[in-house]
Enzyme design. Structure first.
Site, mmCIF file in Angstrom:
data_model
loop_
_atom_site.group_PDB
_atom_site.id
_atom_site.type_symbol
_atom_site.label_atom_id
_atom_site.label_comp_id
_atom_site.label_asym_id
_atom_site.label_seq_id
_atom_site.Cartn_x
_atom_site.Cartn_y
_atom_site.Cartn_z
ATOM 1 N N GLU A 1 0.847 -1.199 0.000
ATOM 2 C CA GLU A 1 0.000 0.000 0.000
ATOM 3 C C GLU A 1 0.877 1.242 0.000
ATOM 4 O OE1 GLU A 1 -2.231 -0.361 3.614
ATOM 5 O OE2 GLU A 1 -2.953 -2.364 3.124
ATOM 6 N N LYS B 1 2.343 4.497 1.402
ATOM 7 C CA LYS B 1 2.389 5.022 2.764
ATOM 8 C C LYS B 1 1.997 6.489 2.697
ATOM 9 C CE LYS B 1 5.033 5.065 7.009
ATOM 10 N NZ LYS B 1 4.843 6.455 7.370
ATOM 11 N N ASP C 1 1.169 10.233 3.673
ATOM 12 C CA ASP C 1 1.799 11.152 4.611
ATOM 13 C C ASP C 1 0.734 12.088 5.177
ATOM 14 O OD1 ASP C 1 3.725 12.304 6.063
ATOM 15 O OD2 ASP C 1 4.711 13.353 4.409
ATOM 16 N N TYR D 1 -6.956 1.722 5.889
ATOM 17 C CA TYR D 1 -6.063 0.602 5.576
ATOM 18 C C TYR D 1 -6.023 -0.475 6.654
ATOM 19 C CZ TYR D 1 -3.220 3.937 8.195
ATOM 20 O OH TYR D 1 -2.772 4.844 9.113
ATOM 21 N N LYS E 1 10.729 3.298 3.093
ATOM 22 C CA LYS E 1 10.772 4.736 2.855
ATOM 23 C C LYS E 1 11.372 5.009 1.479
ATOM 24 C CE LYS E 1 9.153 6.407 6.665
ATOM 25 N NZ LYS E 1 9.734 7.440 7.454
ATOM 26 N N CYS F 1 30.463 30.484 25.434
ATOM 27 C CA CYS F 1 29.049 30.298 25.090
ATOM 28 C C CYS F 1 28.502 31.585 24.475
ATOM 29 C CB CYS F 1 28.265 29.923 26.340
ATOM 30 S SG CYS F 1 26.482 29.987 26.083
ATOM 31 N N CYS G 1 25.755 32.983 27.381
ATOM 32 C CA CYS G 1 26.137 33.454 28.724
ATOM 33 C C CYS G 1 27.616 33.837 28.782
ATOM 34 C CB CYS G 1 25.821 32.385 29.768
ATOM 35 S SG CYS G 1 26.919 30.958 29.672
ATOM 36 N N CYS H 1 28.336 24.130 26.930
ATOM 37 C CA CYS H 1 28.387 25.219 27.895
ATOM 38 C C CYS H 1 28.076 24.596 29.242
ATOM 39 C CB CYS H 1 27.348 26.287 27.539
ATOM 40 S SG CYS H 1 26.983 27.369 28.918
ATOM 41 N N CYS I 1 23.039 29.009 32.668
ATOM 42 C CA CYS I 1 23.034 29.671 31.352
ATOM 43 C C CYS I 1 21.581 29.839 30.899
ATOM 44 C CB CYS I 1 23.810 28.833 30.348
ATOM 45 S SG CYS I 1 23.594 29.358 28.644
HETATM 46 S S1 IVH Z 1 -0.545 0.305 8.719
HETATM 47 C C1 IVH Z 1 0.574 -1.205 13.059
HETATM 48 N N1 IVH Z 1 -0.788 1.322 6.354
HETATM 49 O O1 IVH Z 1 2.283 5.169 8.947
HETATM 50 C C2 IVH Z 1 0.793 -0.072 12.168
HETATM 51 N N2 IVH Z 1 0.037 2.730 8.087
HETATM 52 O O2 IVH Z 1 4.646 4.492 10.779
HETATM 53 C C3 IVH Z 1 -0.287 -0.076 11.183
HETATM 54 N N3 IVH Z 1 0.510 5.016 7.385
HETATM 55 O O3 IVH Z 1 0.843 5.438 12.132
HETATM 56 C C4 IVH Z 1 -0.118 0.994 10.229
HETATM 57 N N4 IVH Z 1 -0.107 4.769 5.294
HETATM 58 O O4 IVH Z 1 -0.211 6.750 10.243
HETATM 59 C C5 IVH Z 1 -0.413 1.552 7.617
HETATM 60 N N5 IVH Z 1 -1.094 2.079 4.209
HETATM 61 C C6 IVH Z 1 -0.733 2.310 5.455
HETATM 62 C C7 IVH Z 1 -0.271 3.570 5.897
HETATM 63 C C8 IVH Z 1 0.116 3.739 7.232
HETATM 64 C C9 IVH Z 1 0.361 5.612 6.205
HETATM 65 C C10 IVH Z 1 1.021 5.668 8.608
HETATM 66 C C11 IVH Z 1 0.165 5.474 9.818
HETATM 67 C C12 IVH Z 1 1.046 4.881 10.856
HETATM 68 C C13 IVH Z 1 2.401 5.185 10.346
HETATM 69 C C14 IVH Z 1 3.333 4.097 10.807
#
Ligand code: IVH
Length: 680
Positions: free
Chosen positions: A118, A120, A122, A231, A319, A413, A416, A433, A438
C-alpha cells in the site's frame, strides 16, 4: 409531531447520504450542488425544530457541532502501533527472511508468503469506531495507547461514512483505521486563502491536516479540504477477515475510500518491483506519500507473527529516498540546547524541498563542518527525509567564487559567555556550555517542561518562556508554578486577559500524570516512549526514585543508556531538591497509569488483579500493561481485597492462597477469552 415530518426527515437523511457518497467517493453526482444545498437546508430546518430526529449519522452532522472547551482522551481498545522502516531492497529481503523464519517455527512449512502493498500516506492517523454500523467515536493516534477524541471534527469529512453501507451483516463493533490527508492542489489553495487573510501558512499538507483536525470548533474543520484513506482495523466484533486483501475489500464495500494503488497478494519479487514503480509514480499522485507499506496478507500469519512493543512484525514501511535541493548558506549560527550542547546551524537561502520551505539545516557539530569542509556562502545540497531535520549533504566546491569563509566555533558560550568544555565522543567532539544557569539552557529546559507532551501549559509558548526567563521571573522548573499576577501584568505585550488565561492554564496543569512528569524533567535519552514504559512499570515516582539501575535495565524497551541516565538523574541531590520544589509549588501526580476515568466499561475495570504463574500467549509485563489500560489495578500480593487471580502454568502459593481466601480465579485460556472480548 406529524408523521409526515418524520417521513420527510428520514427520506432527506437517506437521499442526502446517498448523494454525498456519489459526489465525494464515487465522483459521480446525479443532482446539482444547488439541489443538494436546498435539500440540506430543509433537513437542518426540520432537525432544528425537532432535535429528536437529528440522528448521529444525519448528513447535517457534517456541518460541525458547537465548539468544545478541550478534547477528551480515550484509550484505544487495541494499541495503535507504528511501523518499522526499510530503506532499500536488502532491508525488504531481510524482512521477508525474518517472516519465513518466524512462520516456520512450528510444524507448518511456509515458503513464499504473499504480501499486500500500500502507498504510505503522509497524513494523520485516525481511528473510527462504529457500533452497530454507526460512527460513534473518532480518535487521533496520540501516544498509541491513548488518543484525543475528535468525533465532531471527523464527522465533517465528507468521505468518512457516518453509517456503514449495509451490503451484508453489520458488525457490532468495527474500529477502522486510516490516514487523513489533504491533496496537494487543495493545500495550495488553502494556503493562498490564508496568506490573503494575513494568517500563517501551513508548512506542508500533513501539518495542515493535523492543524485542521485539532480545532475545538468543528465548523472550522468542516471548511478544510480533508480526505481519508483507510487501511486497517482495530477492534472488530462480529466480523472476521481472512486476509488483508479481504479486509480492504470489505472496507470498500462498507463505503470507505480505499487507496486505488494498493496491490494485493504479491510475491516478494513483485513487491520489490511495486516499490520501484510506486517511487516513480510518486510525483504524479495528487497527494503526498513517503513510502510503501508491505503487509503479510494472511491474517492467521499476522496473528502468529504478532507485535514487538512498537510495531507489528508482519508489516514494514519502505521509505522512499530523501528529496534533495541545492541552495546557499547565508550564515552559520550556534544554538545552545537544553543540556548546554552547542550546535552549529546553517541559515539557508530559503528553498522549497518537496513542498516544504526550508531555511535552516543542522550541521551537528564542529567536526562535521570540518569533515565536509562547509563554509559560509557555499552552495550546498540539502536533504530532507520524512520527519528528519534537514541536513547539509555536501558542498558544491565547483561553485566557489572565493568569497566563502570558514566557520570558527566560538571560544565561549554565545549566550552566557561562560566556559565551554569539549567532550570527546567516538567520532566527534561535543562543545558544551557548562554553566548550569546559562539562560539559553534554562529557556530550552523550561520550553520542554511546559510543552504539549509534558505539562502542556497553553499560553506558555516559546516567546513567553524567553521573555519570562529574560525578565528573571523563571529561574527553575518550580518558578513556573509560582508566577504572580502583579509581576506578569507589568510585562510588555501582557494584557490582563492573557495573564488570567496563563495563570489558569498553569493551575490546571498542576495535576499531571507520572508519564508526563517524567518526560517533562528532560532526562537525557528519556523521550516519550521511555517515560511511558518506565511509569507503567513503576506506577509511582517514589518507586522510580528508589529503583536500582538494574531494575531500569530489566524493563523491555529500555536501553542501557536510558537506564543509566534515569538512575543517575534521580540519585543527584540537586535534582532531588528541584523535584521537591516542584511539589512544594502544589504539583501532584495523578495516581495510576493510564488514568481510569476514560476507560470504557469492561470486565477488568476497577478490579484488583494479581497475575501468577507462566503465561504462554503474552509476557506477564504485557498482560499487566493491557489490564492497566483497561482500568484494572494489578498488584503483586494476594489478599482478601483481591478481586481476581489470573493463574498461568505452574501457579504455586498464590493460587492456593486465592482458594483459601475465596478469590475468583481464572486460567490463561479463560483470561485470553475474556480479554479477547474487550479487545477483539
Ligand atoms: S498500517 C501497526 N498502512 O504510517 C501499524 N500505516 O509508521 C499499522 N501510514 O501510524 C499501520 N499509510 O499513520 C499503515 N497504508 C498504510 C499507511 C500507514 C500511512 C502511517 C500510519 C502509521 C504510520 C506508521
Amino acid at each position: 409531531m406529524e408523521k409526515k415530518i418524520i417521513i420527510e426527515a428520514k427520506r432527506l437523511q437517506k437521499e442526502l447520504t446517498d448523494h454525498s457518497f456519489r459526489y465525494h467517493v464515487l465522483d459521480d453526482p446525479v443532482i446539482s450542488d444547488v439541489e443538494y444545498d436546498y435539500m440540506l437546508k430543509r433537513l437542518i430546518e426540520i432537525e432544528t425544530l425537532h432535535p429528536e430526529l437529528s440522528i448521529p449519522d444525519s448528513p447535517t452532522k457534517r456541518v460541525g457541532a458547537p465548539a468544545l472547551d478541550s478534547f477528551e482522551q480515550a484509550v484505544h481498545s487495541v494499541p495503535m502501533l507504528s511501523l518499522d522502516n526499510a530503506f532499500n531492497d536488502s532491508d525488504v529481503q531481510e524482512f521477508h527472511q525474518r517472516i519465513i523464519k518466524n512462520l516456520n517455527r512450528k510444524e507448518q512449512i511456509v515458503k513464499d508468503p504473499v504480501y499486500t502493498v500500500e502507498p504510505k500516506l503522509d497524513g494523520v492517523a485516525v481511528e473510527l469506531r462504529y457500533e452497530n454500523g454507526i460512527l460513534v467515536q473518532a480518535t487521533t493516534r496520540g501516544d498509541g495507547q491513548t488518543g484525543e477524541v475528535i468525533t465532531d471534527n471527523v464527522r465533517t469529512i465528507k468521505t468518512v461514512p457516518l453509517k456503514l453501507n449495509a451490503t451484508g451483516k453489520i458488525p457490532r463493533v468495527l474500529e477502522v483505521r486510516g490516514e487523513i490527508i489533504i491533496k496537494g492542489a487543495d493545500f495550495a489553495k488553502l494556503n493562498r486563502i490564508r496568506e490573503k487573510n494575513g494568517e500563517n501558512v501551513f508548512a506542508n499538507p500533513r501539518n495542515a491536516a493535523a492543524g485542521s483536525l485539532r480545532q475545538l470548533d468543528s465548523k472550522i474543520t468542516a471548511s478544510r479540504p480533508l480526505n481519508i484513506f483507510v487501511y486497517g482495523t482495530g477492534l472488530a466484533e462480529g466480523i472476521f477477515f481472512n486476509s488483508q486483501a479481504d479486509m480492504l475489500d470489505a472496507l470498500k464495500d462498507f463505503g470507505f475510500p480505499v487507496n486505488e494503488h494498493i496491490q494485493r497478494k504479491l510475491s516478494i519479487a513483485q513487491v520489490l518491483k511495486a516499490y520501484q514503480f510506486l517511487e516513480e509514480m510518486r510525483e504524479t499522485l495528487p497527494y503526498e506519500i513517503d513510502g510503501m507499506v508491505i503487509k503479510v496478507d494472511d491474517m492467521g500469519f499476522q496473528q502468529e507473527l504478532g507485535n514487538t512493543i512498537k510495531s507489528p512484525r508482519w508489516a514494514i514501511a519502505c521509505k522512499f529516498a530523501a528529496i534533495e535541493e541545492t541552495t546557499v548558506i547565508n550564515d552559520i549560527i550556534v544554538q545552545v540546547g537544553r543540556t548546554g550542547t552547542l550546535t552549529p546551524v546553517a541559515i539557508l537561502e530559503p528553498v522549497n524541498i518537496g513542498g516544504v520551505m526550508v531555511s535552516r539545516a543542522t550541521l551537528h557539530n564542529e567536526d562535521e563542518i570540518k569533515r565536509k569542509d562547509i563554509r559560509i556562502k557555499d552552495h550546498v545540497v540539502i536533504i530532507r527525509s520524512g520527519d528528519v531535520i534537514p541536513k547539509v549533504l555536501k558542498t558544491i566546491k565547483e561553485k566557489r567564487t572565493g568569497i566563502e569563509t570558514s566557520f570558527m566555533m566560538p571560544e565561549t558560550c554565545p549566550v552566557c559567555h561562560g566556559k565551554i568544555l569539549k567532550e570527546k565522543l567516538d567520532r566527534s567532539t561535543i562543545n558544551r556550555c557548562v554553566n548550569l544557569s546559562c539562560r539559553a539552557q534554562l529557556k530550552e529546559r523550561i520550553r520542554h517542561f511546559v510543552s504539549k507532551k509534558a505539562f502542556d501549559i497553553d499560553g506558555l509558548g516559546k516567546k513567553i518562556v524567553v521573555q519570562l526567563v529574560d525578565e528573571g521571573l523563571i529561574n527553575s522548573f518550580a518558578d513556573v508554578f509560582n508566577l504572580e499576577y502583579k509581576k506578569l501584568v507589568d510585562l510588555d505585550r501582557m494584557a490582563q486577559k492573557k495573564v488570567d488565561n496563563l495563570l489558569a492554564a498553569v493551575d490546571a496543569s498542576k495535576k499531571v500524570s507520572l508519564k508526563r512528569f517524567l518526560y517533562a524533567l528532560g532526562i537525557s535519552h528519556t523521550g516519550e516512549h521511555a517515560a511511558t514504559v518506565i511509569s507503567q512499570e513503576f506506577v509511582s515516582l517514589d518507586n522510580i526514585m528508589k529503583a536500582t539501575k538494574d531494575q531500569f535495565e530489566q524493563i523491555t524497551g529500555i536501553g542501557a543508556e536510558t537506564a543509566a541516565a534515569v538512575y543517575d538523574f534521580f540519585k543527584d541531590m540537586d535534582h532531588q531538591s528541584v523535584i521537591k520544589a516542584i511539589f512544594d509549588s502544589g504539583v501532584v501526580i495523578s495516581a495510576g497509569q493510564p488514568a481510569t476515568w476514560d476507560v470504557r466499561d469492561n470486565y477488568f475495570k476497577d478490579k484488583r488483579i494479581v497475575l501468577t504463574g507462566t503465561l504462554h500467549q503474552m509476557p506477564r509485563t504485557q498482560a499487566k500493561k493491557r489490564l492497566q489500560a483497561l482500568g484494572a489495578r494489578v498488584t503483586s500480593s494476594i489478599s482478601a481485597k483481591t478481586d481476581l487471580l489470573i493463574a498461568g502454568e505452574k501457579a504455586g502459593s498464590k493460587l492456593k492462597k486465592a482458594h483459601d481466601l475465596g478469590v475468583e480465579t481464572i486460567d490463561e485460556d479463560q483470561f485470553i477469552k475474556l480479554f479477547g472480548k474487550q479487545h477483539g
